[in-house]
Design an enzyme around this catalytic site. Structure first.
Site: not given
Ligand SMILES: NC(=O)c1ccc[n+]([C@@H]2O[C@H](COP(=O)([O-])OP(=O)(O)OC[C@H]3O[C@@H](n4cnc5c(N)ncnc54)[C@H](O)[C@@H]3O)[C@@H](O)[C@H]2O)c1
Length: 447
Positions: A121, A154, A158, A210, A255, A258-259, A266, A327
């Site tokens: 990137t 890309e 992950e 990207k 996406f 909430a968290g 990235c 994650k």
């Protein structure tokens, strides 16, 4: 086709293994000797589901090798991927030194036509710089060899990287060179057999695409996180709101969770880098400043709430942390919210008992050891004698735990659900003091 890949990290390894699996002959080169030795010995330096099997199968078949010998790797590949790290520099802009080193290496060693493919990137204009760097090396050698530089960002995730690479939503190729475009089409045709997913565009648009994608994803999460705090103030449930808006096809369901904040290798650095690009171009992206500020606050939220509930002085208090990776599906800890939380808890004197299915060794290597920090053998050992459980990463095995067992071993049945995995009503009925993110009235934590 003959392929060389610079970089044996997440992107370089996945690219190498997937291309080799389609029958291409791939040489992957890295400057990190230990990493290359491990790969040559059959090891895999990162946790990515399915990657070890793919690497071993293709190495055994003789289609995939690892080396530190850049000259040999460049000689091998007609298509030369650059998938090296581009971390944030001190000013937030992407540091493209590794990319330029790889470009110079290509220029120094190439003997015949190459298509150099920026997969890292990189900011808009980098392909031009890669082109110029190779040209300068060729000039210095008095060599005239044709080559093209294309951008091929890309989009893999992950934890699901192999599937993303093998069955991509889209393949973005920024190319101003017809021959290079043809070669890219040929290389990627096995990955898009049922319909063409390749979007060919000019190089600068591909480079910006990207960053735009990651900035949009970060914006969606930060929006939901900020909305979650409003939901708490007005007594609404963000999970219901999420479903209510996600069912609109213009918004979509992905996406929108909430968290306790986004992290990873990235989103944080790419948002920062895009802001730098925008500032330098005189077109600041003011929305991204808010996206970052919301995330900074959100990453502190679990810590704030635990301190608010259990007190500033946490000496003698035990907090269990479920999930360390940024994650599920990875052991990557770059910018992980767990780092912020564990540091905060230790600073307040708490004892922390953490569990993560794969990321504990990586966490200890990055964070270091601490006398009040221990890694547990399983999720239930982590909550043994705990005054609170903080859920930081939504690994599958945390989604439906044995709550009776939890209540039995915890000193206080108190759950800070940083990923909204549990139904608040059910947990309250089971006798837990449950705090989610945006799930009904919560005493406000000052911003
Ligand atoms: N990790 C992701 O999920 C992801 C997704 C999309 C894009 N990207 C981008 O892809 C790029 C690589 O990311 P990553 O996560 O794979 O990085 P990483 O840190 O896992 O791996 C980078 C590798 O490059 C090697 N390297 C550095 N300089 C080199 C050189 N001159 N020659 C050969 N090898 C060299 C390093 O030793 C390291 O092994 C970055 O630009 C990143 O932003 C990453």
């Amino acid at each position: 086709m003959k392929v060389c890949v610079f970089g044996a990290g997440y992107v370089g390894l996945v690219t190498s293994a997937c291309l080799a699996d389609m029958g291409n002959s791939v040489v992957c080169v890295d400057v990190d000797e230990r990493r290359v030795r491990l790969l040559q010995d059959g090891g895999v330096p990162i946790h990515e589901p399915g990657l070890d099997v793919l690497i071993r199968r293709n190495a055994k078949a003789g289609r995939l090798e690892f080396t530190t010998d850049a000259e040999r790797a460049v000689a091998h590949g007609t298509l030369v991927f650059v998938a090296v790290g581009t971390p944030a520099g001190s000013d937030g802009a992407a540091d493209i030194d590794n990319v330029m080193v790889a470009a110079a290496t290509v220029g120094r060693h190439m003997r015949d036509y190459k298509v150099v493919i920026d997969k890292s990137t990189v900011p808009v204009g980098t392909a031009r710089q890669v082109h110029d760097t190779i040209a300068a090396e060729l000039r210095a050698r008095g060599a005239e060899i044709p080559y093209a530089v294309v951008s091929n960002p890309e989009f893999l995730k992950e934890g699901a990287a192999i599937d993303d690479f093998m069955r991509p939503d889209r393949i973005v190729v920024g190319s101003d060179d017809a021959q290079a475009t043809l070669l890219m089409r040929a290389l990627y045709s096995p990955f898009q057999r049922n319909h063409d997913r390749m979007l060919v565009m000019d190089v600068r648009s591909a480079e910006l695409t990207k960053y735009a994608a990651n900035a949009m994803l970060a914006t969606r999460i930060s929006f939901m996180n900020e909305l979650a705090l409003l939901a708490e103030r007005v007594g609404a449930d963000i999970e219901l709101v999420r479903q209510g808006i996600g069912s609109d096809p213009r918004i979509g369901t992905h996406f929108l969770y909430a968290g306790c904040g986004w992290g990873g290798s990235c989103l944080p650095k790419d948002v920062l880098a895009l802001r730098q690009t925008a500032d330098r171009a005189g077109a600041p992206l003011s929305i991204l400043a808010a996206v970052q500020a919301v995330n900074d606050r959100q990453r502190r939220l679990l810590g704030d709430r635990i301190v608010q509930r259990l007190g500033e002085d946490l000496a003698g208090t035990v907090v269990a942390v479920w999930g360390l990776a940024f994650k599920p599906g990875t052991d990557d800890l770059r910018e992980a919210p767990s780092l912020v939380l564990v540091e905060r808890l230790l600073a307040h004197g708490a004892r922390v008992q953490a569990f993560d299915p794969v990321a504990m060794p990586a966490f200890e290597a990055l964070f270091g050891r601490h006398e009040r920090l221990s890694m547990a053998g399983d999720p239930y050992a982590a909550v043994e004698g705990a005054d609170a459980l903080a859920v930081v990463t939504e690994w599958h095995e945390f989604r439906s735990p044995d709550f009776d067992r939890l209540a039995g071993v915890m000193r206080r049945p108190c759950v800070f659900d940083g990923r909204n995995l549990y139904d608040p009503e059910r947990l309250r009925a089971l006798g837990f003091d449950h705090t989610g993110i945006g799930r009904g009235a919560v005493e406000a934590v000052p911003a």
